[in-house]
Design an enzyme around this catalytic site. Structure first.
Site, short mmCIF file in Angstrom:
data_model
loop_
_atom_site.label_atom_id
_atom_site.label_comp_id
_atom_site.label_asym_id
_atom_site.label_seq_id
_atom_site.Cartn_x
_atom_site.Cartn_y
_atom_site.Cartn_z
N ASN A 271 0.90 -1.26 0.08
CA ASN A 271 -0.09 -0.25 -0.06
C ASN A 271 1.05 1.33 -0.02
OD1 ASN A 271 -1.84 2.08 0.75
ND2 ASN A 271 -2.37 1.38 2.75
N LYS B 134 -0.03 4.21 -0.15
CA LYS B 134 -0.58 5.30 0.30
C LYS B 134 -0.33 6.64 -0.28
CE LYS B 134 0.33 3.48 4.82
NZ LYS B 134 -0.03 3.65 6.24
N HIS C 124 -9.23 0.83 5.02
CA HIS C 124 -8.19 0.85 5.76
C HIS C 124 -8.36 2.05 6.72
CE1 HIS C 124 -4.17 2.19 6.44
NE2 HIS C 124 -3.65 1.25 5.77
N GLU D 141 -7.09 4.23 8.03
CA GLU D 141 -6.67 5.73 7.55
C GLU D 141 -8.04 6.41 7.11
OE1 GLU D 141 -3.17 5.39 5.44
OE2 GLU D 141 -2.19 4.84 7.44
N GLU E 95 -5.36 -5.51 10.64
CA GLU E 95 -4.44 -4.37 10.78
C GLU E 95 -4.78 -3.56 12.06
OE1 GLU E 95 -2.37 -3.08 6.90
OE2 GLU E 95 -4.02 -1.82 7.11
N GLY F 2 2.03 2.12 10.65
CA GLY F 2 2.78 3.17 10.59
C GLY F 2 3.86 3.74 11.83
N SER G 180 3.45 -2.23 10.34
CA SER G 180 4.85 -2.20 10.44
C SER G 180 5.67 -3.33 10.20
CB SER G 180 4.96 -1.85 11.81
OG SER G 180 4.70 -0.54 12.28
#
Ligand code: PEP
Length: 254
Positions: free
Chosen positions: A9, A11, A94, A96, A164, A170, A210
């Protein structure tokens, strides 16, 4: 047997030039590893030029999002048909997007339905926040997210789940392999309850948060983990290649 999958991904990173450069840097080596499905998810604007670069490659393309309507007056949005024209996969839900763009379970559900309708394979992301984890609510959160995301869907057709944990994305603080394996086993069990044992056993469930070349082995050796959704490390050709290579090594041992 479930074919392992590693998805990158990217991003909101890379211009078109940078994206095509990154593909050129990793494509040929990644093409040598055929027992792992390899997917890259660049930003929308790079999908068409990257697709062109992948004409003779087995590397697959995914989008990072879509809108659920097929077409019309939705300025700035990208429809499932547009994505399906270029990609095989699409990341949906996701964290985010859930947190910065207020995507609710209902919106995620509409997106999954819309993606499946045009033959896209959704990579459905679910995961608990740190406070939920610390309060011992992980299983409740995952159950709720799965139930709402898959509401009304009878046929999951190629859908992949990515577990996730939000606290691991991140942050450089990955979950342990043991935690991820145990949680993914729980997810599979819940899929069996919502559908049946066959669907659950065939469902690929990835870990994300991560993952790097340094810790990939810890996850890939776990029996329940079918691959990874990789953010930061997927922007470095050698890191991504190493994660895919290690996945290939462990897949033959499982
Ligand atoms: C992700 O974006 O889905 C992700 C897991 O990011 P990172 O690998 O950077 O934690």
């Amino acid at each position: 047997m479930r074919v392992p999958l590693i998805a990158g991904n990217w991003k909101m990173n890379t211009t078109v030039n940078e994206a095509t450069g990154l593909v050129r840097a990793m494509r040929d080596e990644l093409d040598k590893i055929t027992d792992v499905e390899r997917v890259i998810c660049p930003p929308f604007v790079s999908l068409a030029p990257v697709k062109e670069l992948l004409k003779d490659s087995t590397l697959k393309l995914g989008a990072q999002n879509l809108y659920f309507a097929e077409k019309g007056a939705y300025t700035g949005e990208i429809s499932p048909l547009m994505v399906a024209d270029l990609c095989e996969f699409v990341i949906i839900g996701h964290s985010e997007r859930r947190h910065y763009f207020n995507e609710t379970g209902e919106i995620v559900n509409k997106k999954v339905i819309a993606a499946l309708k045009v033959g896209l394979k959704p990579i459905l992301c679910i995961g608990e926040r740190l406070d939920e984890n610390e309060a011992g609510k992980t299983e409740d959160v995952l159950t709720g997210q799965l139930t709402s995301s898959l509401n009304g869907i009878d046929n999951l057709d190629g859908l992949v789940i990515a577990y996730e944990p939000v606290w691991a994305i991140g942050t450089g603080k990955a979950a342990t392999g043991e935690w991820a394996n145990k949680t993914i086993a729980f997810i599979r069990q819940h899929i069996a309850q919502l559908y049946d044992e066959k669907v659950a056993q065939e469902m690929r469930v990835l870990y994300g948060g991560s993952v790097t070349a340094a810790n990939a082995a810890e996850f890939m050796q776990q029996p329940e983990i079918d691959g990874a959704l990789v953010g930061g490390a997927s922007l470095k050709a050698t890191e991504f290649l190493s994660i895919v290579t290690q996945t290939s090594v462990f897949s033959t041992r499982k």
